[in-house]
Every structure is written in C-alpha cells, then in structure tokens.
Design an enzyme around this catalytic site. Structure first.
Site, short mmCIF file in Angstrom:
data_model
loop_
_atom_site.label_atom_id
_atom_site.label_comp_id
_atom_site.label_asym_id
_atom_site.label_seq_id
_atom_site.Cartn_x
_atom_site.Cartn_y
_atom_site.Cartn_z
CG ASP A 13 16.28 -7.02 -13.36
OD1 ASP A 13 15.21 -6.85 -12.75
OD2 ASP A 13 17.29 -6.35 -13.13
CB THR A 57 19.58 -9.32 -7.85
OG1 THR A 57 18.50 -10.13 -7.35
CG2 THR A 57 20.71 -10.21 -8.32
CG ASN A 59 18.21 2.98 -12.00
OD1 ASN A 59 18.24 3.35 -10.83
ND2 ASN A 59 18.15 1.71 -12.35
CD GLU A 109 20.76 0.09 -8.48
OE1 GLU A 109 21.28 0.17 -7.36
OE2 GLU A 109 19.80 -0.67 -8.71
CG ASN A 114 18.83 -3.22 -6.45
OD1 ASN A 114 17.61 -3.28 -6.35
ND2 ASN A 114 19.52 -3.97 -7.30
CG ASP A 116 18.59 -8.10 -10.82
OD1 ASP A 116 17.40 -8.15 -10.52
OD2 ASP A 116 19.34 -7.14 -10.51
#
Ligand code: RIB
Ligand code: CA
Length: 310
Positions: free
Chosen positions: A15, A125, A159, A165, A167, A239
């Site tokens: 992404d 991102t 996730n 998440e 990142n 992203d």
C-alpha cells in the site's frame, strides 16, 4: 492552486507503493523527497523498492534516502507474511539505475523541511523511527513542517495485536516521541483505512486502467487475503488514505483528540489511546470516509498516470 510539497517516509510495501503512485500522479501534490524505513520488510528491501518505484513511475529528480533499519530500542519485526519477502507481493520492477541520495533519511528530512519552513508537508506510512530521529536531531521541524500526517494507529482495535496497529507496534517508543513533539498529528488509523477496501467492483475499475492497472495497481491491491477473516471484504489501501487526506481532506470527517501511545503494556504496547473528550488535543483523527468519492478521486489520478504512460 500551488501543489502541496510532500516528503513521504515509507516502508514499501504494497500500500506504500500505491500511496507513492497517488502522490506522484496527483497534480495537487509535489513529491519533494522519499525516505525509507525498515518495517513491512527489511530496510534494504524497502529502500530498493523506493528506488525502483521512483524510476518505474517516473520521478527521477526526487531524492530517495535510506533511514533506520529497526526500532529505537525494540527488536525489529516485519510484515513479510502480508507484503511478500520482496515487499511488493508478486510485482517485480526493473532494477533502478539511479543511486540513493548520499544523505541519510534524517538529514534529508531535516534539510528539506528547514529549507522551506511552513512549506513541506511531512507524511509517514511506516514505523515512525525516522521521524523520531529527525525530531531528536532538529526539534524545530515540529514547527517548520506545514503539516504532519501518518497512516498508523487506531482508536478501537489493532491488526498486529488486538490493541496495536503495525506501524505503531513496530516502534512504540518512536511513536510516543512523535505524538509528544508539540505538532498536530493527523492520525489516519485503521478505523478509517478499513473503509477503503479493494472489493471486486473496485478491482474491475482498476483492471480498466490499462497496463498500469493490470500489471501494477491490481497485483499490489489484491496480493494479501486474510485467511482468518471470514468477512474478508478485500485488501485495505491503508497508506493511500493518508496521502488522500493531504490532498483531499474534504473526503474525510475528522475529529480532534488527545492520543497517547502505550509503551509499557504487556498486552497493549503500541496502542494509540485516543481521548476525543480531551481539552488538549494533539491529534486530528479522520473517522469517516466518503468511500465513493475517495475511489473516484484515487482511480481518477491512477487513470491519468496510466493515460500519460500510453
Ligand atoms: O497497518 C497497516 C500499515 O502497516 C500500512 O502502512 C502497511 O504498509 C504496513 O506498514
Ligand atoms: Ca506502510
């Protein structure tokens, strides 16, 4: 209207590559630098992908620099099971011939923003390690950056763990420093990005984008299919949503919030604890996407790039 200057720090990544295509193709954005960070796959691979994407998509004048291979203090982790070991799924791009910028990512970020105070929009991102290191090197970039946007975090679920998440989970300490730097962080998190799914209808529209659609956009957008999700509705272009916010904030409903990053929790490390009732917000959180208009915008830009290639 003058194009918005964009410095993109990324970990390409399926992404991320689609986000780079949007940043390159949108006439309202001017990609002024790309920096790579270890994340989805190794720094060596994210950096190679950034160089290959630069030449494949055609922005050879934009400097590309390599940054941190891993997090500030924790062990590096990756998401190769999602993005493939090469980081771009089944997509294999011609090998780049142009070299990396001799500066590292931190130097390129600081120099680019310091040279044009109030002009350069910083967007990340991937894991926030490069951004944290740039802030350590020059804290004033938090004032000099025209804006700062991330794909990362969420205010409901993770996730990578139930709470975090990817990142943010990849480098919670970096994220905590970044959210505490005194600027407003636009947090484009999972609650928003999971509204931007490549379902069969969107895939058909992508296939109609000529060879760019067939050979690049669709393979990147459909490589990953979560076998554990019985309600799988398609890959989310996480992203891409962050870049879209910079160019088209009108497609989003956003709410101020105070976001703190959990760094101590045994089960909650990397959680972006989001307080929408705070009287001291440090973040802007897009919560609702105009999905139809989003895809019309994104696929319109992709179509213009495809037309320019033919
Ligand atoms: O959780 C999604 C994020 O992690 C995206 O940026 C994806 O590229 C991965 O880096
Ligand atoms: Ca990414």
């Amino acid at each position: 209207m003058t194009a918005r200057k964009l410095l993109l720090d990324c970990d390409p990544g399926l992404d991320d590559a689609l986000a780079i295509l949007l940043a390159h193709g949108d006439p309202g954005l001017e990609l002024v630098a790309v920096t790579a960070v270890g994340g989805n796959v190794s720094l060596e691979t994210t950096t190679r992908n950034a160089l290959d994407l630069r030449e494949y998509l055609g922005f050879p004048q934009v400097p590309v620099a390599a940054g941190a291979a891993g997090p500030l203090v924790r062990e590096a982790r990756n998401a190769a099971e999602v993005h493939g070991i090469g980081g771009l799924g089944d997509v294999v791009l011609p090998r780049a011939s142009l070299p990396l910028d001799p500066r590292g990512a931190v130097e390129l970020i600081v120099e680019t923003i310091a040279a044009s105070p109030g002009q350069v929009h910083l967007l990340a991102t991937g894991p926030l390690t490069n951004i944290a290191l740039a802030l350590r090197a020059e804290p004033r970039i938090a004032q000099w950056a025209a804006s700062f946007t991330i794909m990362g975090g969420s205010f409901t679920r993770g996730n990578t763990t139930p709470a975090a998440e990817f990142n943010i989970y990849a480098d919670p300490e970096a994220a905590a420093e970044v959210f505490a730097a005194g600027w407003q962080v636009t947090m484009v998190g999972l609650d928003l990005t999971l509204q931007a799914l490549v379902d069969d209808r969107i895939k058909e529209r992508m296939l109609a984008l000529g060879s760019l659609g067939r050979n690049f956009v669709v393979p990147l957008s459909t490589f990953w299919n979560d076998p554990q999700d019985p309600d799988w509705g398609g890959q989310a272009v996480h992203d891409v949503c962050a870049v879209a916010f910079l160019s088209r904030p009108d497609l989003f409903r956003s709410v101020p919030a105070q976001v703190e990053v959990e760094t101590e929790g045994k089960f909650t490390a990397g959680m972006t604890v989001t307080d929408f009732r705070s009287s001291a917000p440090n973040a802007l959180v897009p919560v609702k996407l105009d999905v139809r208009a989003f895809w019309d915008y994104v696929l319109g830009i992709y179509g213009s790039v495809s037309d320019a290639q033919n």
